[in-house]
Design a protein around this motif. Structure first.
Motif, PDB file in Angstrom:
ATOM      1  N   VAL A 168       3.162  24.392  23.211  1.00 41.93           N
ATOM      2  CA  VAL A 168       3.231  23.090  22.550  1.00 41.93           C
ATOM      3  C   VAL A 168       2.888  23.239  21.069  1.00 41.93           C
ATOM      4  O   VAL A 168       3.412  22.531  20.217  1.00 41.93           O
ATOM      5  CB  VAL A 168       2.305  22.064  23.242  1.00 41.93           C
ATOM      6  CG1 VAL A 168       2.272  20.740  22.487  1.00 41.93           C
ATOM      7  CG2 VAL A 168       2.730  21.854  24.688  1.00 41.93           C
ATOM      8  N   ALA A 169       2.018  24.200  20.761  1.00 38.74           N
ATOM      9  CA  ALA A 169       1.589  24.414  19.378  1.00 38.74           C
ATOM     10  C   ALA A 169       2.666  25.065  18.521  1.00 38.74           C
ATOM     11  O   ALA A 169       2.447  25.287  17.331  1.00 38.74           O
ATOM     12  CB  ALA A 169       0.313  25.246  19.350  1.00 38.74           C
ATOM     13  N   MET A 170       3.822  25.344  19.074  1.00 39.96           N
ATOM     14  CA  MET A 170       4.938  25.800  18.252  1.00 39.96           C
ATOM     15  C   MET A 170       5.418  24.664  17.353  1.00 39.96           C
ATOM     16  O   MET A 170       6.081  24.896  16.352  1.00 39.96           O
ATOM     17  CB  MET A 170       6.075  26.328  19.128  1.00 39.96           C
ATOM     18  CG  MET A 170       5.730  27.622  19.813  1.00 39.96           C
ATOM     19  SD  MET A 170       7.093  28.156  20.869  1.00 39.96           S
ATOM     20  CE  MET A 170       6.334  29.532  21.696  1.00 39.96           C
ATOM     21  N   TRP A 171       5.080  23.441  17.728  1.00 43.78           N
ATOM     22  CA  TRP A 171       5.375  22.283  16.895  1.00 43.78           C
ATOM     23  C   TRP A 171       4.406  22.332  15.722  1.00 43.78           C
ATOM     24  O   TRP A 171       3.197  22.246  15.916  1.00 43.78           O
ATOM     25  CB  TRP A 171       5.173  21.007  17.701  1.00 43.78           C
ATOM     26  CG  TRP A 171       5.519  19.728  17.004  1.00 43.78           C
ATOM     27  CD1 TRP A 171       5.003  19.257  15.829  1.00 43.78           C
ATOM     28  CD2 TRP A 171       6.432  18.743  17.440  1.00 43.78           C
ATOM     29  NE1 TRP A 171       5.539  18.049  15.508  1.00 43.78           N
ATOM     30  CE2 TRP A 171       6.429  17.704  16.478  1.00 43.78           C
ATOM     31  CE3 TRP A 171       7.265  18.635  18.549  1.00 43.78           C
ATOM     32  CZ2 TRP A 171       7.232  16.568  16.598  1.00 43.78           C
ATOM     33  CZ3 TRP A 171       8.054  17.500  18.672  1.00 43.78           C
ATOM     34  CH2 TRP A 171       8.034  16.485  17.701  1.00 43.78           C
ATOM     35  N   PRO A 172       4.888  22.482  14.495  1.00 41.93           N
ATOM     36  CA  PRO A 172       3.997  22.569  13.344  1.00 41.93           C
ATOM     37  C   PRO A 172       3.098  21.340  13.226  1.00 41.93           C
ATOM     38  O   PRO A 172       3.541  20.205  13.419  1.00 41.93           O
ATOM     39  CB  PRO A 172       4.956  22.647  12.148  1.00 41.93           C
ATOM     40  CG  PRO A 172       6.237  23.144  12.717  1.00 41.93           C
ATOM     41  CD  PRO A 172       6.302  22.610  14.122  1.00 41.93           C
TER      42      PRO A 172
END
Length: 179
Positions: free
Chosen positions: A134-138
């Motif tokens: 989910v943390a691939m979303w900046p």
């Protein structure tokens, strides 16, 4: 970094390369900090790798299991993420949603509830790895997602944080190499 560069008007190709280099340097510093802080745990995993510490080997395998989703999804989603999410509005949205989620999670969860790393299952390790994706979303914090994921999946907050920081070693290292 995305918000600051936007506010400062650092949007050109030359600035993009400089900002990417700066980001890699920051990640390198984070890797060194984790190596220093968790050197005993890393030594335990190294002993496990050569067959001297079963708990160290188990933790190392769990970290690898948790790392697999990022290895698979990172390259697959890299171009769409760069194209659509590396902008101020998606980053602000991620910061807002992440902040609200952490407030709600903090109100709901006792930080002392849950088990230690010795109680972590491989299935929960995989789940933490999916939370990490989910943390691939900046604008979404990798450590926030993995600590929260570990807490939701049954770890004490302290143990979820330790697993999160150890998981950061291959994740941040892999991201540095990939970028």
């Amino acid at each position: 970094l995305i918000l600051a560069s936007s506010l400062l008007g650092l949007q050109g190709p030359a600035q993009h390369e400089a900002l990417s280099t700066f980001e890699i340097a920051i990640q390198g510093g984070a890797i060194l900090a984790v190596l220093g802080l968790y050197r005993a745990r890393i030594a335990q995993m190294a002993s496990g790798l050569v067959g001297r510490d079963p708990a160290g080997r188990r933790l190392l395998l769990q970290l690898l299991v948790a790392f697999v989703p990022a290895v698979l999804l990172g390259p697959l989603l890299d171009d769409p993420i760069d194209a659509y999410l590396f902008r101020p509005l998606p980053v602000l949205l991620a910061l807002f949603v992440g902040g609200v989620w952490m407030i709600l999670l903090d109100r709901r969860r006792d930080p002392h509830a849950g088990g230690g790393l010795d109680s972590l299952t491989f299935r929960a390790a995989l789940g933490i790895g999916l939370f990490q994706c989910v943390a691939m979303w900046p604008g979404t914090s990798r450590s926030m997602m993995t600590i929260a994921g570990g807490s939701v999946l049954g770890l004490r907050t302290r143990d979820a944080a330790e697993f999160s920081f150890l998981l950061g070693l291959p994740t941040l290292g892999g991201a540095c190499v990939f970028k």
